[in-house]
Design a protein around this motif. Sequence first.
Motif: not given
Length: 769
Positions: A287-292, A337-341, A349-351
């Motif tokens: 989901k994060a790989t598509k959340s801009y 805790i880990l989060d990404m965008q 695309d860069v994370m």
Amino acid sequence: MRIFKHTFASLLFFVGAISFAQEEAQQKREPGHYNQSKFKQLYEEFATPNTYRSASGAPGPDYYQQQADYVMDITLDDKNAKIFGEETITYTNNSPDDLEYLWLQLDQNVRAKDSKAPLRNGGGVPLAEQPDGFASKYMGEPFDGGFNIDYVKDASGKALPYTINFTMMRVDIPTPLKSGEQYTFSVKWNYNIPDHTVNRARSGYEYFPKDGNRAYVIAQFFPRMAVYSDVEGWQNHQFWGSGEFALTFGNYEVDITVPADHILDGTGVLQNRKEVYSKEMMQRYEKATKSYDKPVIIVTQEEVEAAEKGFSNKTKTWKLKAENVRDFAFATSRKFILDMQAVKIGNRDVMAVSMYPKEGNPLWEDYSTKVVAHTLRSYSAHTFDYPYPKAISVHAKNQGMEYPMICWNYGRPNEDGTYSDRVKYGMMSVIIHEVGHNFFPMIVNSDERQWGWMDEGLDTFMQYMAEQEFGEAFPEAIAPNDKYPSRRGDPAKIVPYMSGDQSTISPIMSNPENVYQLGPNAYAKPATALNILRETVMGRELFDHAFKTYAQRWMFKHPTPEDFFRTMEDASAVDLDYFWRGWFYTTDYVDIGVKGIKKYYVTDKPTKKMQEYMAARNITEADLPPMVYLAEEDSEDFDPNLKGKSPSESSQTLKEFMMDNMTAEERAAVKEPKYFYEITYDKPGGIPMPLIVEYTYADGTTQNITYPAEIWRKNDDEVSIVVSSSTELTGIVVDPKMETADIDTTNNSWPKKEEQNDFDKFKENIKGK
């Protein structure tokens, strides 16, 4: 008849003679003035261009750089806070030289029990000291954190002789490594991991007594190849603690074994994500790989709080692979805790990633990853599209440190989750700065150990621009009508440092180990200089093109200061030698003021000064063409009858010239100035800068003029400028917007502003209460 050509030519000759005489007098007054000019070219300071580095500032046709590829197996012992490693290095000699031996960096030796690093500074007893610093100096045994080298072997397993000199290790190879050849060897080592909250270690762990866990931020953890270059051969300067790193690009394959309940990330692409992520984590990651637009939480705070109690005895191995990086680092803990965008950079695309313990919330969850994303966008726009697959911000107490694709950053709320604006902006700024280091020096790979400003100064300048752009990108984070409170970059903020005690100030072009105040010297002053260069000296269009040219010329290469200086001039057609000399090679400061002002009027009669000048050269009025003279109002030449008259009314010569050389329509269109002023500006400060002046007139109008810095090229002390106007001049202010870091503004105005003394300010404050 038309007399214009004759009069103009004669006047040019006459004025030219006067100007030449004045310049000649200046030279006589100051012997060697020209040779010491701030505008002299920097040929003496610069190295001679060659086939490796061209005069334009670009890499030359024979430019080369070495390559070091690593395959590593790392084990982190969480119970004993120890790290074990084995590495195989394949070193490629792209230089034209045969290498008799290889040099590696052992930076952890700065924390060896017998390290000389703590002994390198004097200073006596401090007035005050933080408890951790006091305890480490005077209480207990020194921490034993140096490398323990188990072996160094060649590709066949045969032991290689080696010599350790403090933080450097020389590996002696059987035969010289010839140009174009590769050499493969292995090193095995271990060391005790330090508590990085003590003495601000760049790498280590933080212990959390409430739950008994550690959070690790691990770097400089393996023997690393030193740089061999065309500039100085082996860069084997010791690591004393302040000067950072000079490193070789290469490819990495790294397996890291940690407790099974840890969350880990680091430099490179995770190769076995499905093995080390749970199913829920994988779903969130997809989901994060598509959340801009906003971050997606991969590991929640609730999950972390449960993991903190576990202390698994099992292990997991995380496999990371990185290409064309100069270093490797990682962070690991069961507390993360880990989060990404996802961030769109160019067509890729860069994370943007954040890792933080619950102690960082809610601040980190609200802002960290968003700031990472903004930094990547801002820096890419000013340099080149960020080429790596991700950028990670890791929360670590009192930290601010950078490595390829990953960095450690401070900023912790109070225990109840509240935080001040100071903490919030401090966290945002350090994230921008450390993520920004991916560009300088992780990609534009300067030698930090020798030239700290080339990474810290350039990055702080870029940080300032990203901060000022932050409010536009995230208005919810900035109070309405407020600017981002940048700590460095604004010219006024460098004034206390540049006006300070010269005995504790060093030129920017100094080794980081040899300066008293590293923050102002390597971070703030070069950042401010570049901001002034962009906003005031060159203008944004020319500066931005030149700066981007430098970044793109030297990405994934090893530039020197001269490569930067030369490229900035080469790509802009702006001669900046005076600027580099003043701001980077000296400890001079900026101070420009109004020295004096004289009012003049037009007359046909030679003034007394003019008569003296003519007499000294045996010139009579008959020898001259018709002339117009300017007489000082406060001199004995003053004729009250001419006051307030236009030039053509007070000078028959000028009136006849206009009648003979202009049509009636042209004469009607002439706007004759009634007031003439000679304004003298002086420059007590050593740095030449553009002379920025705001003139105010009796009718309320203002005029802003920026005279180029070259106005000081013939007289470094003072210059006089003639201003003509149709209305009376009532005020002058130099540098009205404080663009140049002028250290003394008391001389910037005419009439001079009355400055309140401390007693008057005190009385005024009492009245107001």
